[in-house]
Write a protein that holds these residues in place. Sequence first.
Motif, PDB file in Angstrom:
ATOM      1  N   MET A   1       0.657  -1.215  -0.049  1.00  0.00           N
ATOM      2  CA  MET A   1       0.054  -0.075  -0.080  1.00  0.00           C
ATOM      3  C   MET A   1       0.881   1.321   0.103  1.00  0.00           C
ATOM      4  SD  MET A   1      -3.033   1.193   2.828  1.00  0.00           S
ATOM      5  CE  MET A   1      -3.990  -0.264   2.455  1.00  0.00           C
ATOM      6  N   ASN A   2       0.659   2.231  -0.812  1.00  0.00           N
ATOM      7  CA  ASN A   2       1.459   3.422  -0.846  1.00  0.00           C
ATOM      8  C   ASN A   2       1.045   4.405   0.039  1.00  0.00           C
ATOM      9  OD1 ASN A   2       2.320   2.369  -3.159  1.00  0.00           O
ATOM     10  ND2 ASN A   2       1.286   3.447  -4.574  1.00  0.00           N
ATOM     11  N   PRO A   3       2.144   5.235   0.416  1.00  0.00           N
ATOM     12  CA  PRO A   3       1.851   6.385   1.259  1.00  0.00           C
ATOM     13  C   PRO A   3       0.716   7.345   0.775  1.00  0.00           C
ATOM     14  CG  PRO A   3       3.703   6.739   0.461  1.00  0.00           C
ATOM     15  CD  PRO A   3       3.394   5.418   0.140  1.00  0.00           C
ATOM     16  N   PHE A   4      -0.201   7.978   1.736  1.00  0.00           N
ATOM     17  CA  PHE A   4      -1.227   8.681   1.139  1.00  0.00           C
ATOM     18  C   PHE A   4      -1.763   9.672   2.351  1.00  0.00           C
ATOM     19  CE2 PHE A   4      -3.330   5.131   2.917  1.00  0.00           C
ATOM     20  CZ  PHE A   4      -4.018   5.635   4.020  1.00  0.00           C
ATOM     21  N   GLN A   5      -1.948  10.966   1.822  1.00  0.00           N
ATOM     22  CA  GLN A   5      -2.519  12.270   2.754  1.00  0.00           C
ATOM     23  C   GLN A   5      -3.849  11.834   3.081  1.00  0.00           C
ATOM     24  OE1 GLN A   5      -2.458  15.912   0.660  1.00  0.00           O
ATOM     25  NE2 GLN A   5      -3.604  16.798   2.646  1.00  0.00           N
ATOM     26  N   TYR A   6      -4.140  12.189   4.530  1.00  0.00           N
ATOM     27  CA  TYR A   6      -5.493  11.981   5.102  1.00  0.00           C
ATOM     28  C   TYR A   6      -6.140  13.047   5.502  1.00  0.00           C
ATOM     29  CZ  TYR A   6      -9.023  10.249   8.579  1.00  0.00           C
ATOM     30  OH  TYR A   6     -10.125  10.155   9.399  1.00  0.00           O
ATOM     31  N   SER A   7      -7.413  13.365   5.153  1.00  0.00           N
ATOM     32  CA  SER A   7      -8.191  14.652   5.610  1.00  0.00           C
ATOM     33  C   SER A   7      -9.515  14.196   6.215  1.00  0.00           C
ATOM     34  CB  SER A   7      -8.261  15.642   4.691  1.00  0.00           C
ATOM     35  OG  SER A   7      -7.128  15.977   4.108  1.00  0.00           O
ATOM     36  N   LYS A   8     -10.093  14.985   7.057  1.00  0.00           N
ATOM     37  CA  LYS A   8     -11.346  14.487   7.658  1.00  0.00           C
ATOM     38  C   LYS A   8     -12.269  15.931   7.732  1.00  0.00           C
ATOM     39  CE  LYS A   8     -14.086  12.194  10.859  1.00  0.00           C
ATOM     40  NZ  LYS A   8     -14.014  11.215  12.167  1.00  0.00           N
ATOM     41  N   PRO A   9     -12.774  16.499   6.432  1.00  0.00           N
ATOM     42  CA  PRO A   9     -13.481  17.488   6.473  1.00  0.00           C
ATOM     43  C   PRO A   9     -14.674  17.656   7.433  1.00  0.00           C
ATOM     44  CG  PRO A   9     -13.869  16.513   4.510  1.00  0.00           C
ATOM     45  CD  PRO A   9     -12.882  15.734   5.428  1.00  0.00           C
ATOM     46  N   ASP A  10     -15.085  18.831   7.690  1.00  0.00           N
ATOM     47  CA  ASP A  10     -16.294  19.017   8.626  1.00  0.00           C
ATOM     48  C   ASP A  10     -17.643  19.406   7.989  1.00  0.00           C
ATOM     49  OD1 ASP A  10     -15.477  21.604   8.231  1.00  0.00           O
ATOM     50  OD2 ASP A  10     -15.375  22.084  10.349  1.00  0.00           O
ATOM     51  N   SER A  11     -17.509  19.307   6.547  1.00  0.00           N
ATOM     52  CA  SER A  11     -18.531  20.140   5.829  1.00  0.00           C
ATOM     53  C   SER A  11     -18.416  19.340   4.247  1.00  0.00           C
ATOM     54  CB  SER A  11     -18.803  21.538   5.664  1.00  0.00           C
ATOM     55  OG  SER A  11     -17.717  22.088   4.808  1.00  0.00           O
ATOM     56  N   VAL A  12     -19.712  19.266   3.733  1.00  0.00           N
ATOM     57  CA  VAL A  12     -19.743  18.863   2.353  1.00  0.00           C
ATOM     58  C   VAL A  12     -18.639  19.740   1.540  1.00  0.00           C
ATOM     59  CG1 VAL A  12     -21.196  18.511   0.325  1.00  0.00           C
ATOM     60  CG2 VAL A  12     -21.726  17.602   2.773  1.00  0.00           C
ATOM     61  N   GLN A  13     -18.992  21.018   1.690  1.00  0.00           N
ATOM     62  CA  GLN A  13     -18.259  21.949   0.716  1.00  0.00           C
ATOM     63  C   GLN A  13     -16.761  21.782   0.990  1.00  0.00           C
ATOM     64  OE1 GLN A  13     -20.651  22.639   2.853  1.00  0.00           O
ATOM     65  NE2 GLN A  13     -22.362  23.242   1.356  1.00  0.00           N
ATOM     66  N   ASN A  14     -16.269  21.704   2.034  1.00  0.00           N
ATOM     67  CA  ASN A  14     -14.708  21.629   2.299  1.00  0.00           C
ATOM     68  C   ASN A  14     -14.439  20.138   1.818  1.00  0.00           C
ATOM     69  OD1 ASN A  14     -14.512  23.948   3.784  1.00  0.00           O
ATOM     70  ND2 ASN A  14     -14.882  23.067   5.890  1.00  0.00           N
ATOM     71  N   ALA A  15     -15.232  19.003   1.828  1.00  0.00           N
ATOM     72  CA  ALA A  15     -14.938  17.764   1.171  1.00  0.00           C
ATOM     73  C   ALA A  15     -14.703  17.783  -0.153  1.00  0.00           C
ATOM     74  CB  ALA A  15     -15.774  16.816   1.493  1.00  0.00           C
ATOM     75  N   VAL A  16     -15.562  18.438  -0.845  1.00  0.00           N
ATOM     76  CA  VAL A  16     -15.559  18.418  -2.287  1.00  0.00           C
ATOM     77  C   VAL A  16     -14.278  19.534  -2.751  1.00  0.00           C
ATOM     78  CG1 VAL A  16     -17.692  17.919  -2.792  1.00  0.00           C
ATOM     79  CG2 VAL A  16     -17.181  20.392  -2.694  1.00  0.00           C
ATOM     80  N   HIS A  17     -13.863  20.499  -1.900  1.00  0.00           N
ATOM     81  CA  HIS A  17     -12.678  21.273  -2.315  1.00  0.00           C
ATOM     82  C   HIS A  17     -11.424  20.712  -2.099  1.00  0.00           C
ATOM     83  CE1 HIS A  17     -14.512  25.247  -3.561  1.00  0.00           C
ATOM     84  NE2 HIS A  17     -15.507  24.915  -2.732  1.00  0.00           N
ATOM     85  N   LEU A  18     -11.431  19.575  -1.261  1.00  0.00           N
ATOM     86  CA  LEU A  18     -10.229  19.008  -1.123  1.00  0.00           C
ATOM     87  C   LEU A  18     -10.209  17.825  -2.363  1.00  0.00           C
ATOM     88  CD1 LEU A  18     -10.530  18.052   2.575  1.00  0.00           C
ATOM     89  CD2 LEU A  18      -8.619  19.454   1.383  1.00  0.00           C
ATOM     90  N   ALA A  19     -11.342  17.631  -3.198  1.00  0.00           N
ATOM     91  CA  ALA A  19     -10.975  16.485  -3.865  1.00  0.00           C
ATOM     92  C   ALA A  19     -10.260  16.733  -5.296  1.00  0.00           C
ATOM     93  CB  ALA A  19     -12.500  15.906  -4.282  1.00  0.00           C
ATOM     94  N   GLY A  20      -9.968  15.724  -6.085  1.00  0.00           N
ATOM     95  CA  GLY A  20      -9.456  15.892  -7.141  1.00  0.00           C
ATOM     96  C   GLY A  20      -9.107  14.396  -7.809  1.00  0.00           C
ATOM     97  N   PRO A  21      -8.335  14.421  -8.915  1.00  0.00           N
ATOM     98  CA  PRO A  21      -8.303  13.145  -9.482  1.00  0.00           C
ATOM     99  C   PRO A  21      -7.379  11.946  -8.863  1.00  0.00           C
ATOM    100  CG  PRO A  21      -7.784  15.172 -11.155  1.00  0.00           C
ATOM    101  CD  PRO A  21      -7.849  15.644  -9.703  1.00  0.00           C
ATOM    102  N   ALA A  22      -6.388  12.595  -8.021  1.00  0.00           N
ATOM    103  CA  ALA A  22      -5.821  11.676  -7.132  1.00  0.00           C
ATOM    104  C   ALA A  22      -6.237  11.446  -5.615  1.00  0.00           C
ATOM    105  CB  ALA A  22      -4.410  12.207  -6.964  1.00  0.00           C
ATOM    106  N   SER A  23      -7.454  11.865  -5.562  1.00  0.00           N
ATOM    107  CA  SER A  23      -8.031  11.691  -4.268  1.00  0.00           C
ATOM    108  C   SER A  23      -9.295  10.729  -4.205  1.00  0.00           C
ATOM    109  CB  SER A  23      -8.467  12.709  -3.633  1.00  0.00           C
ATOM    110  OG  SER A  23      -9.679  13.444  -4.466  1.00  0.00           O
TER     111      SER A  23
END
Length: 329
Positions: A1-23
């Motif tokens: 398993m490769n290393p990865f960054q981890y985030s736990k947003p507190d809103s839908v808006q914050n979640a989608v702003h973190l998202a991208g092709p590699a997430s």
Amino acid sequence: MNPFQYSKPDSVQNAVHLAGPASRFIAGGTNLLDLMKENVTRPEHLIDITGLPLREVTETADGGLLIGALVSNADLAWHPLIEQRYPLLSQAILAGASPQLRNMASTGGNLLQRTRCYYFYDANVPCNKREPGSGCPAREGLNRIHAILGASAQCVATHPSDMCVALAALEAVVHVQGRGGARTIAFADFHRLPGETPERDNQLADDELITAIELPAAGFANHSHYLKVRDRASYAFALVSVAAALDMNGPVIRQARLVLGGVAHKPWRDQGVEDWLVGKAPSRETFSAAADALLQDAKPLEHNAFKVKLAHRAIVRALGDAAQGGQTR
């Protein structure tokens, strides 16, 4: 398993702003973690959405239900309003996976399961779904579980979900949120056939998150049945499954829904066959003719020709059970 960054947003808006092709968004992780452990997918960023307020089942103004994307499969199957109004969905969920997995799996995540194929899950062999252009060894290899409908030269994998077969029959609507705003997708349009781009399973953009599933008011509670045929009675994927739902007008069919699982890259439905059933009286002969029409374009491979006869018999049985009132479990 490769290393990865981890985030736990507190809103839908914050979640989608973190998202991208590699997430990747992660909730229960019942499919994604397996894919990561097998090196089938290697996200650089996991976005944990389990803290988002998406766990409610609420009634809509038109008499339907809005199901939050984080409602667990177990909670959804046993929800009183689902059992009463949409028994087809409850049956389908309880036919899938194991109690432990249903406790973890989320409603939104169920829609995002990757298609089922031995070769897709083996990172040591070619696979057009993993690496476009590398080939599809399943076409000439061991293909007993693979598609008989809607496949392409690029991919013959099958969709694994039981829940999605019922949602297709109920004509659910998928609510999604991305950086550009919210939109809805008709369930029939959500999943894709492989065509020339088998790596794309659905219509979501990289930044879009499923927030809810909406069910219309019509739940076919009195005449529906989910039938799953599998190699063993406990935790196993469907060789063939059928979601059958009828609205009866006295002795004749007023409306019909008929969806197959285990036979294609997505839940398989032909509205022309459903329209043909309207106005007819339920009978084995009528249901057999409907099965013939639904399966007329089947193209079996070397090891899965049995699925054509199996699907035919399953369709006739499921429609017959639905006409007689179905069964609660």
